[in-house]
Every structure is written in C-alpha cells, then in structure tokens.
Design an enzyme around this catalytic site. Structure first.
Site, PDB file in Angstrom:
ATOM      1  N   PHE A 172       0.856  -1.178   0.000  1.00 25.97           N
ATOM      2  CA  PHE A 172       0.000   0.000   0.000  1.00 25.97           C
ATOM      3  C   PHE A 172       0.893   1.228   0.000  1.00 25.97           C
ATOM      4  O   PHE A 172       1.660   1.452   0.933  1.00 25.97           O
ATOM      5  CB  PHE A 172      -0.931   0.041   1.216  1.00 25.97           C
ATOM      6  CG  PHE A 172      -1.878   1.208   1.183  1.00 25.97           C
ATOM      7  CD1 PHE A 172      -3.068   1.128   0.479  1.00 25.97           C
ATOM      8  CD2 PHE A 172      -1.572   2.385   1.836  1.00 25.97           C
ATOM      9  CE1 PHE A 172      -3.942   2.212   0.424  1.00 25.97           C
ATOM     10  CE2 PHE A 172      -2.430   3.478   1.790  1.00 25.97           C
ATOM     11  CZ  PHE A 172      -3.614   3.387   1.080  1.00 25.97           C
ATOM     12  N   ASP A 257       9.541   2.813   1.242  1.00 25.56           N
ATOM     13  CA  ASP A 257       8.340   3.474   1.747  1.00 25.56           C
ATOM     14  C   ASP A 257       8.307   3.274   3.260  1.00 25.56           C
ATOM     15  O   ASP A 257       7.923   2.221   3.760  1.00 25.56           O
ATOM     16  CB  ASP A 257       7.101   2.871   1.077  1.00 25.56           C
ATOM     17  CG  ASP A 257       5.802   3.503   1.557  1.00 25.56           C
ATOM     18  OD1 ASP A 257       5.803   4.134   2.638  1.00 25.56           O
ATOM     19  OD2 ASP A 257       4.782   3.361   0.867  1.00 25.56           O
ATOM     20  N   LYS A 286       2.953  10.175   8.161  1.00 24.68           N
ATOM     21  CA  LYS A 286       2.331   9.676   9.386  1.00 24.68           C
ATOM     22  C   LYS A 286       2.961  10.250  10.649  1.00 24.68           C
ATOM     23  O   LYS A 286       2.715  11.387  11.007  1.00 24.68           O
ATOM     24  CB  LYS A 286       2.315   8.145   9.377  1.00 24.68           C
ATOM     25  CG  LYS A 286       1.307   7.569   8.370  1.00 24.68           C
ATOM     26  CD  LYS A 286       1.114   6.095   8.543  1.00 24.68           C
ATOM     27  CE  LYS A 286       0.106   5.518   7.553  1.00 24.68           C
ATOM     28  NZ  LYS A 286      -1.276   5.921   7.829  1.00 24.68           N
TER      29      LYS A 286
END
Length: 436
Positions: A172, A257, A286
């Site tokens: 993702f 990532d 995040k």
C-alpha cells in the site's frame, strides 16, 4: 435545551437537526461545542455532509489527551491505533501544542517562492537521522501526506529516463493515481484503471522473484520494510539487502516506503535502520507530524538531484507549522528516549499476548509498536468491534490479523489494560463469527 444549529452548520434547506443539542460558537472562531449524549445525531449529520468514501464513522471523537480519546457521548477509549500510526506522541502533547502555537503566531504559511527556518532545519535533521549528514547530495522534498511522498518518488524514478517500476503484491503506497499504480491491492486499484503504466508486482519477500523482475530497463523498486496495511507482514532477514544489491547492479533506484514504519514506529528511527542498506529514496509521513499533515520524499545520492525547478511542487509543501510539529516530534523522541520505550512496550505486548495462550491467537508479528495479533480464523473485524464496545481502539487490516499501532508513549501499565481485556474480546469475536 433547544435543538438548534449555528449559522454555517444548518441542515438541508436550513432545517434543524433534532436532538443534536445547541451548537454554540467559541467567540469568532466558529468551532462547535459538542455536548455529551448526541453521538448518533452527529453521525447522521456526518452522512449528510461528507462524501461516503469511508462509510459511516464508528464514533465521532471530540477530544484526546495522551493515549486516550473521548467520543461525542463522553466515553473514553484507549487509542491503540493512533490515527493509523500518526499520533506518535499521542494526543495534545504539550511539545507539539507549544511548537504549533508558537509557529502559527509567528508565521503560518508562505509560498515556495520563500523558505522558512523550520523547513530547512527539519530537512537537515531527517538527512542526519538517515545517517547521511555528510552526503552533500542528500535532499528533501516536503509534501502533505504519504501518498504525496510516494507520488514524488514516482516522479523521481521517471526522471532516470526509464519507466519500468517494480512493486510488491499486497503493498500500500497511497490513493493518488501514481501512488495507487504502485499499490499491490487489486480491489482498490482496478476501479481507477488505467493508471500510470509499466508497473509490475512481485511477491513480498521473494528474492528470486525480485531478481527475475528487475533488469537494466527498471527505473525503481519500491518496497515497505513492513507491509502495514496487509496485516503487518515482515520480510525475511536479508530481503532489503538483496533488494539493494539487485537494484544497484541494474542501475535502478531503491525506494523505501517508510510512511508507516518511519520515525520510531519500530523502535528504530526507520524500519531499515540497522540493515546496512542505503536506499536512493525514502518516503515518510504519518508519525513525522505527530498529527499535523506532512510528508517527505528524501533523495540520497544521484536521486537527490533528479527533480529540478518546475518539475514538481505543492502549495503547502514545507509549511512552517507542519515542519515545526515535525521538529517537536523528533525532539521529544530524542529527549524522552522514546525509542527505548517503543522497544520495551512492544516486547511487553508481544510477550503478554503470547502468554494468554488463547485458542484464537496464532502468534504475534511485527516490530516495536507496529504489531499484528495473528488469529486462527477470520475474527478480526468482530474483535475490533468488541474492543470498541469495551473502550479500546484497534484495527482489522486483514480478516485474521488485529493491528496495534498505538502512540509511541504508551506505557506498560496502559498496555496491560488491553491485555487484561483481550481474552474476553477474542471470546466475543469467535462466538460472533460462529453465529454469523
């Protein structure tokens, strides 16, 4: 009390929302006062006002402090998800509040025709934490989210002159069109095809498959150190080192990532810390902002200079307030030795779950405070529902996995609150699944 709605919050055709309670305004700010007892009414208003991209909210939350949040009915929850690994320092952390308030009262936003001190210092700190402080070629592009960070990384890869991208199944990387093209989940990718092309997917952790997929036409391989949205899937030791060797041999970029695994989530600054791997690009978001929207695409070596003036941008990129929040997060992690806390509490949770010897538990996987409780059946959705009813916020990223990604400041005593309740939650979940 009259059920009235203040100007600007009225319902359809100016109708009142029954049983919402009086919506007052704080002076000139326009902020609503949410009185306890009207959670369902606020949920109904949500469905009337917002696009149905997330479905009905589980709760309407109104306040947070530390590792706890409160809903519109006044009920408290232990937040073991942290806004999906975002609230690294929990809710309303004094250092973030102070940093954001100070910066906002000094300089809130500027265009990218100009620079600000928080933007510059945060970029320098990220390069330093990546161990590249002496790399004069390391550069940072700030943005507003993980998806945007991966969009930037995609464009960096295209600037190599190659177009072929390799990603992993179950990955993702975001929901914007470029990031979605790199995401290995067909269910969310296929409704928006055709997407930016020349992307192939290999099984996560399979070195032989990676070796076969990457060649001299490959622009980049993008991979997560841990696949969070797949259910906290960890690769075998040596996978990232192999990816670095294979990509380097073919002149391809290695993009890590670290949107979910970065900024202390695994008990290290980054998920790849300690592997000896030096990637070409690292993407972050995040936890970096501790609740403020920020992302970063860090280019190292030749990748640092592939994007030039006019080739990428963002109105809010490097916003001084978001960067101030990022600096506060990094400072608190260092000042309070939070990485050690992440390792200790993560180990405590892992051992505590295993010690339960519950028949529904198959094990625990993950690292630090990014953990999955592995289940012996498809009980996770029911477990998450039972947990919410009992005052705990957890997540079900896969039918057989419960994800825990709490604030990095979680204590062992707070973890024990959840461990004490977990057997009953699992009993309820398994019983509900059998009855379904």
């Amino acid at each position: 009390m009259n059920a009235v709605v203040a100007s600007g919050n009225a319902g359809k055709a100016g109708q009142e929302h029954p049983a919402v309670g009086e919506t007052e305004l704080f002076g000139e700010t326009g902020l609503p006062v949410v009185e306890p007892g009207y959670g369902q009414a606020w949920t109904e208003r949500y469905s009337e006002a917002l696009m149905n991209t997330f479905g009905a909210p589980q709760k309407v939350l109104v306040r947070g402090e530390g590792v706890y949040v409160w809903d519109a009915d006044g009920r408290r929850y232990l937040d073991l998800l942290a806004g999906i690994a975002v609230n690294a320092l929990g809710h309303a952390h004094p250092l973030i509040v102070q940093a954001v308030t100070t910066q906002l009262t000094t300089l809130g936003h500027i265009s990218n025709f100009f620079a600000s001190a928080p933007q510059i210092v945060l970029a320098e700190r990220l390069v330093e934490l990546l161990g590249q402080a002496n790399d004069t070629d390391a550069r940072v592009f700030f943005c507003n989210s993980g998806a945007e960070a991966n969009e930037a990384a995609f464009k960096v890869a295209r600037r190599t002159g190659r177009t072929k991208m390799v990603s992993t199944e179950g990955s993702f990387h975001g929901r914007t069109m470029g990031a979605l093209a790199l995401t290995g989940k067909a269910a969310i990718r296929e409704p928006f095809e055709p997407l930016p092309g020349d992307v192939s997917f290999v099984p996560y952790g399979d070195i032989a498959a990676l070796e076969a997929a990457i060649d001299d036409q490959t622009a980049a391989f993008i991979v997560e150190p841990i696949q969070g949205e797949k259910g906290v899937i960890t690769a075998a030791p040596g996978y990232l080192r192999a990816a670095r060797e294979i990509t380097a041999r073919h002149g391809a970029l290695l993009i890590l990532d670290e949107v979910q695994t970065g900024i202390g989530r695994t008990g290290k600054w980054f998920g790849h810390s300690g592997t000896g791997v030096v990637p070409d690009v690292v993407t972050l978001a995040k936890g970096l902002g501790g609740g403020m929207p920020i992302g970063a695409c860090v280019g190292l070596g030749r990748a640092a200079s592939l994007l030039g003036p006019g080739q990428h941008g963002s109105t809010y990129a490097g916003n001084p307030v978001a960067c101030a929040a990022g600096l506060a997060v990094l400072h608190a992690i260092e000042r309070d030795d939070i990485l050690a806390n992440v390792r200790a509490v993560g180990a405590h949770l892992t051992a505590g779950v295993k010690a339960l010897n519950h028949p529904a538990v198959a094990g625990v996987r993950g690292e630090g405070l990014l953990l999955a409780i592995m289940l012996n059946g498809p009980y996770s959705a029911e477990a998450a529902k039972a947990a919410l009813d009992a005052g705990f916020i957890i997540n079900a990223p896969a039918p057989d996995a419960i994800r825990l990604a709490p604030p990095l400041i979680l204590t062992t005593a707070q973890a024990d609150e959840f461990l004490a309740a977990l057997p009953a939650l699992l009993d309820t979940a398994t019983a509900s699944s059998k009855d379904a």
